[in-house]
Scaffold this motif. Structure first.
Motif, PDB file in Angstrom:
ATOM      1  N   UNK A 132       0.861  -0.323   0.056  1.00  0.00           N
ATOM      2  CA  UNK A 132       0.105   0.150  -0.118  1.00  0.00           C
ATOM      3  C   UNK A 132       0.954   1.072   0.014  1.00  0.00           C
ATOM      4  N   UNK A 133       1.480   1.193   1.406  1.00  0.00           N
ATOM      5  CA  UNK A 133       2.923   2.450   0.794  1.00  0.00           C
ATOM      6  C   UNK A 133       3.598   2.626  -0.724  1.00  0.00           C
ATOM      7  N   UNK A 134       3.937   1.127  -0.557  1.00  0.00           N
ATOM      8  CA  UNK A 134       4.453   1.310  -2.678  1.00  0.00           C
ATOM      9  C   UNK A 134       3.726   2.339  -3.559  1.00  0.00           C
ATOM     10  N   UNK A 135       2.846   1.940  -2.747  1.00  0.00           N
ATOM     11  CA  UNK A 135       1.757   2.413  -3.698  1.00  0.00           C
ATOM     12  C   UNK A 135       1.112   3.916  -4.378  1.00  0.00           C
ATOM     13  N   UNK A 136       1.342   4.073  -3.069  1.00  0.00           N
ATOM     14  CA  UNK A 136       0.671   5.722  -2.269  1.00  0.00           C
ATOM     15  C   UNK A 136       1.530   6.105  -3.221  1.00  0.00           C
ATOM     16  N   UNK A 137       3.139   5.672  -3.240  1.00  0.00           N
ATOM     17  CA  UNK A 137       4.130   6.444  -2.829  1.00  0.00           C
ATOM     18  C   UNK A 137       4.457   6.638  -4.839  1.00  0.00           C
ATOM     19  N   UNK A 138       3.902   5.701  -5.118  1.00  0.00           N
ATOM     20  CA  UNK A 138       4.148   5.694  -6.653  1.00  0.00           C
ATOM     21  C   UNK A 138       3.335   6.528  -7.725  1.00  0.00           C
ATOM     22  N   UNK A 139       1.520   6.524  -6.445  1.00  0.00           N
ATOM     23  CA  UNK A 139       0.761   7.278  -7.344  1.00  0.00           C
ATOM     24  C   UNK A 139       1.082   8.843  -7.445  1.00  0.00           C
ATOM     25  N   UNK A 140       1.740   9.502  -5.888  1.00  0.00           N
ATOM     26  CA  UNK A 140       2.118  10.851  -5.577  1.00  0.00           C
ATOM     27  C   UNK A 140       3.094  11.097  -6.697  1.00  0.00           C
ATOM     28  N   UNK A 141       4.275   9.793  -6.831  1.00  0.00           N
ATOM     29  CA  UNK A 141       5.682  10.727  -7.930  1.00  0.00           C
ATOM     30  C   UNK A 141       4.874  10.620  -9.492  1.00  0.00           C
ATOM     31  N   UNK A 142       4.271  10.074  -9.382  1.00  0.00           N
ATOM     32  CA  UNK A 142       3.138  10.153 -11.151  1.00  0.00           C
ATOM     33  C   UNK A 142       2.960  11.807 -10.784  1.00  0.00           C
ATOM     34  N   UNK A 143       1.971  12.166  -9.896  1.00  0.00           N
ATOM     35  CA  UNK A 143       1.017  13.184  -9.322  1.00  0.00           C
ATOM     36  C   UNK A 143       2.691  14.345  -9.436  1.00  0.00           C
ATOM     37  N   UNK A 144       3.447  14.620  -9.479  1.00  0.00           N
ATOM     38  CA  UNK A 144       4.827  14.783  -9.265  1.00  0.00           C
ATOM     39  C   UNK A 144       5.349  15.188 -10.543  1.00  0.00           C
ATOM     40  N   UNK A 145       5.235  14.412 -11.582  1.00  0.00           N
ATOM     41  CA  UNK A 145       5.785  14.571 -12.432  1.00  0.00           C
ATOM     42  C   UNK A 145       5.055  15.225 -13.749  1.00  0.00           C
ATOM     43  N   UNK A 146       2.896  16.127 -12.961  1.00  0.00           N
ATOM     44  CA  UNK A 146       2.880  16.205 -13.430  1.00  0.00           C
ATOM     45  C   UNK A 146       1.647  15.830 -14.421  1.00  0.00           C
ATOM     46  N   UNK A 147       1.775  14.674 -14.474  1.00  0.00           N
ATOM     47  CA  UNK A 147       0.477  14.322 -14.730  1.00  0.00           C
ATOM     48  C   UNK A 147      -0.674  14.104 -13.984  1.00  0.00           C
ATOM     49  N   UNK A 148      -2.052  14.038 -14.648  1.00  0.00           N
ATOM     50  CA  UNK A 148      -3.086  13.791 -14.521  1.00  0.00           C
ATOM     51  C   UNK A 148      -3.197  12.419 -13.273  1.00  0.00           C
ATOM     52  N   UNK A 149      -3.938  12.515 -12.344  1.00  0.00           N
ATOM     53  CA  UNK A 149      -4.620  11.356 -11.985  1.00  0.00           C
ATOM     54  C   UNK A 149      -5.510  11.752 -11.020  1.00  0.00           C
ATOM     55  N   UNK A 150      -6.193  10.301 -11.588  1.00  0.00           N
ATOM     56  CA  UNK A 150      -7.754   9.982 -10.473  1.00  0.00           C
ATOM     57  C   UNK A 150      -8.360   9.684 -10.179  1.00  0.00           C
ATOM     58  N   UNK A 151      -8.231   9.637  -8.576  1.00  0.00           N
ATOM     59  CA  UNK A 151      -8.215   8.702  -7.262  1.00  0.00           C
ATOM     60  C   UNK A 151      -9.303   8.626  -6.148  1.00  0.00           C
ATOM     61  N   UNK A 152      -9.705   7.211  -6.417  1.00  0.00           N
ATOM     62  CA  UNK A 152     -10.968   6.942  -5.405  1.00  0.00           C
ATOM     63  C   UNK A 152     -10.032   6.284  -3.903  1.00  0.00           C
ATOM     64  N   UNK A 153     -10.901   6.833  -3.358  1.00  0.00           N
ATOM     65  CA  UNK A 153     -10.431   5.912  -1.961  1.00  0.00           C
ATOM     66  C   UNK A 153     -11.897   6.417  -0.728  1.00  0.00           C
ATOM     67  N   UNK A 154     -11.650   5.492   0.181  1.00  0.00           N
ATOM     68  CA  UNK A 154     -12.418   5.709   1.103  1.00  0.00           C
ATOM     69  C   UNK A 154     -11.334   6.256   2.472  1.00  0.00           C
ATOM     70  N   UNK A 155      -9.969   6.277   1.882  1.00  0.00           N
ATOM     71  CA  UNK A 155      -9.193   6.174   2.520  1.00  0.00           C
ATOM     72  C   UNK A 155      -9.031   8.646   2.532  1.00  0.00           C
ATOM     73  N   UNK A 156      -9.304   8.998   4.178  1.00  0.00           N
ATOM     74  CA  UNK A 156      -9.226  10.250   3.191  1.00  0.00           C
ATOM     75  C   UNK A 156      -7.672  10.801   3.825  1.00  0.00           C
ATOM     76  N   UNK A 157      -7.061  10.360   4.844  1.00  0.00           N
ATOM     77  CA  UNK A 157      -5.771  10.711   5.206  1.00  0.00           C
ATOM     78  C   UNK A 157      -5.146  11.126   4.262  1.00  0.00           C
ATOM     79  N   UNK A 158      -5.637   9.606   3.320  1.00  0.00           N
ATOM     80  CA  UNK A 158      -4.285   9.447   1.557  1.00  0.00           C
ATOM     81  C   UNK A 158      -4.946  10.104   1.077  1.00  0.00           C
ATOM     82  N   UNK A 159      -6.355  10.617   0.186  1.00  0.00           N
ATOM     83  CA  UNK A 159      -6.813  11.276   0.206  1.00  0.00           C
ATOM     84  C   UNK A 159      -6.168  12.932   0.059  1.00  0.00           C
ATOM     85  N   UNK A 160      -6.762  13.579   1.193  1.00  0.00           N
ATOM     86  CA  UNK A 160      -6.155  14.874   1.513  1.00  0.00           C
ATOM     87  C   UNK A 160      -4.160  14.824   1.197  1.00  0.00           C
TER      88      UNK A 160
END
Ligand SMILES: Nc1ncnc2c1ncn2[C@@H]1O[C@H](COP(=O)(O)OP(=O)(O)OP(=O)(O)O)[C@@H](O)[C@H]1O
Ligand SMILES: [Mg+2]
Length: 415
Positions: free
Chosen positions: A198-226
């Motif tokens: 999970x941690x690795x995935x969140x890290x990867x999504x964050x990385x992708x977001x940082x490269x300026x690509x667009x991310x759409x993310x559905x989650x019930x984990x509001x702290x991660x969403x935040x």
């Protein structure tokens, strides 16, 4: 607008009721409810069109996403979040309205979509890459990275139908994240798989977001969403209830959950399960009245119907929507449960002071879900004394404590 990558206009989706469909519950549904097996959920009144046996999963949903935005889609179970994502990924057709996508879209949807069961892990990597418009050579150059990230190398030439759901997800995520989509769409992957992944995935999504690509993310984990997203859309009952900066939208969402919890449980329409036995009231009290850290506290679940047929379970969530812990009367220890209600007592309460809410469920002995209510109740815990120490609210340091003892200078020496 020039940098618009997704334009969704008046999306609506009607499903026919009573038709065998693919709306099998996700693993995360099961985790969230604490129920073991979930029957197909019942549609709530407002979205069911009685004359036509139709159920409107989405109605009149319009939004626009610009390049580089990291957008969260949040909302309760059955709100329509996955349906939106499936329309964007062109896995389902909207009944009306349209979604225009500019660029390559990589999707990681609920476990069960995207991969072909009969094909091996390797073949699925190539297939998915090809669907995204990558050339074979391009995929080959990414293969090592994908395999490495997924950690399923020993099973690469095994059909994915033999994979565990965790392995399946690892590979699916690895593919979606490494094929360099312009738009990455991720639906609630985080509940499946172990904490490290999970941690690795969140890290990867964050990385992708940082490269300026667009991310759409559905989650019930509001702290991660935040943490990850700069904008959020709140979906409820198939429509957009809020759209704006993440913190604001989360606040709106939590407020609606709390408002809902105040509504009479017996008459609450938003629930799922076959309903032979239904929750009617939940009473939560501490030893001296208000629940207090370090003191006993009690949850009483009242139900209509034959309670001897069911077990009662509930999950406690903190104010960020993260699950703290859960309990199940099927695992009780004091002989047969008798009486007119289920009572669960904490001896003592190890929750830190703060606000909590619970999801509660009744599950029949043969494992069918009878009743499941999200946000069935909320309660506050007050600061108190545990083992001679004051338990304080410490935001950001977790929601549980336990009796403990500090020493200096000597080893523990348990033997
Ligand atoms: N293939 C289908 N046939 C019939 N109804 C469906 C189908 N897929 C989804 N639904 C219904 O449409 C509604 C919206 O479903 P959707 O999966 O989009 O919700 P969600 O917001 O993703 O919920 P969750 O948080 O539980 O994943 C639900 O009531 C669901 O039961
Ligand atoms: Mg979903």
């Amino acid at each position: 607008m020039a940098d618009t990558v997704i334009q969704a206009t008046n999306l609506a989706k009607a499903y026919r009721l009573g038709v065998a469909n693919n709306s099998f519950p996700t693993l995360r549904d099961a985790l969230a409810s604490g129920a073991r097996r979930i029957l197909q959920r019942k549609a709530d009144g407002g979205r069911r069109n009685s004359g036509e046996d139709q159920f409107w999963a989405l109605r009149d949903v319009s939004f626009e996403v610009r390049a580089g935005e990291v957008l969260a889609v949040i909302g309760p179970n059955g709100a329509g979040k996955s349906t939106v994502l499936k329309i964007l990924a062109q896995i389902v057709e909207p009944t009306s309205g349209r979604a225009t996508i500019r660029g390559r879209l990589g999707a990681l949807l609920e476990v069960g979509t995207g991969f072909h069961a009969e094909l091996t892990g390797r073949e699925n990597i190539y297939l998915n890459g090809a669907i995204l418009g990558m050339r074979r050579a391009e995929i080959r150059s990414k293969l090592d990275e994908i395999v490495d990230f997924s950690g399923v190398e020993p099973f690469l030439d095994t059909p994915v139908k033999r994979y565990s759901s965790g392995m399946y997800l690892r590979l699916a995520f690895a593919v979606a994240a490494h094929v360099e989509p312009d738009i990455l769409v991720v639906d609630e992957v985080l509940a499946v798989g172990d904490a490290a992944f999970q941690k690795k995935c969140i890290g990867k999504v964050g990385q992708i977001a940082h490269t300026g690509r667009t991310v759409i993310f559905v989650s019930h984990q509001l702290s991660v969403v935040q943490k990850l997203c700069n904008r959020a859309i709140l979906i409820g009952d198939g429509t957009i209830k809020a759209d704006g900066p993440t913190a604001k939208v989360i606040e709106t969402y939590l407020r609606t959950i709390t408002d809902q919890a105040a509504q009479d449980l017996a008459t609450r329409a938003l629930r799922s399960g076959r309903g032979r036995v239904r929750l009617t009231a939940i009473e939560i009290e501490g030893d001296g009245g208000v629940p207090t850290s370090g003191q006993r506290m009690r949850f009483r679940f009242r139900a209509a119907g034959d309670q001897s047929l069911v077990d009662c379970s509930f999950t406690i969530y903190d104010e960020f929507g993260d699950a703290v812990t859960s309990f199940d009367s099927a695992e009780h220890s004091d002989g047969e449960l008798v009486g007119d209600s289920f009572v669960c007592e904490f001896r003592p309460c190890l929750l830190r002071p703060g606000r909590y809410r619970i999801n509660a469920a009744l599950t029949s002995r043969e494992g069918a879900l009878e009743d499941h209510v999200e946000g069935a109740a909320t309660f506050d815990v007050r600061p108190g004394i545990l083992g001679g120490r004051l338990v304080n609210a410490e935001p950001g340091y977790g929601s549980m404590t336990m009796p403990h003892h500090w020493t200096r200078g000597r080893g523990l020496g348990y033997r």
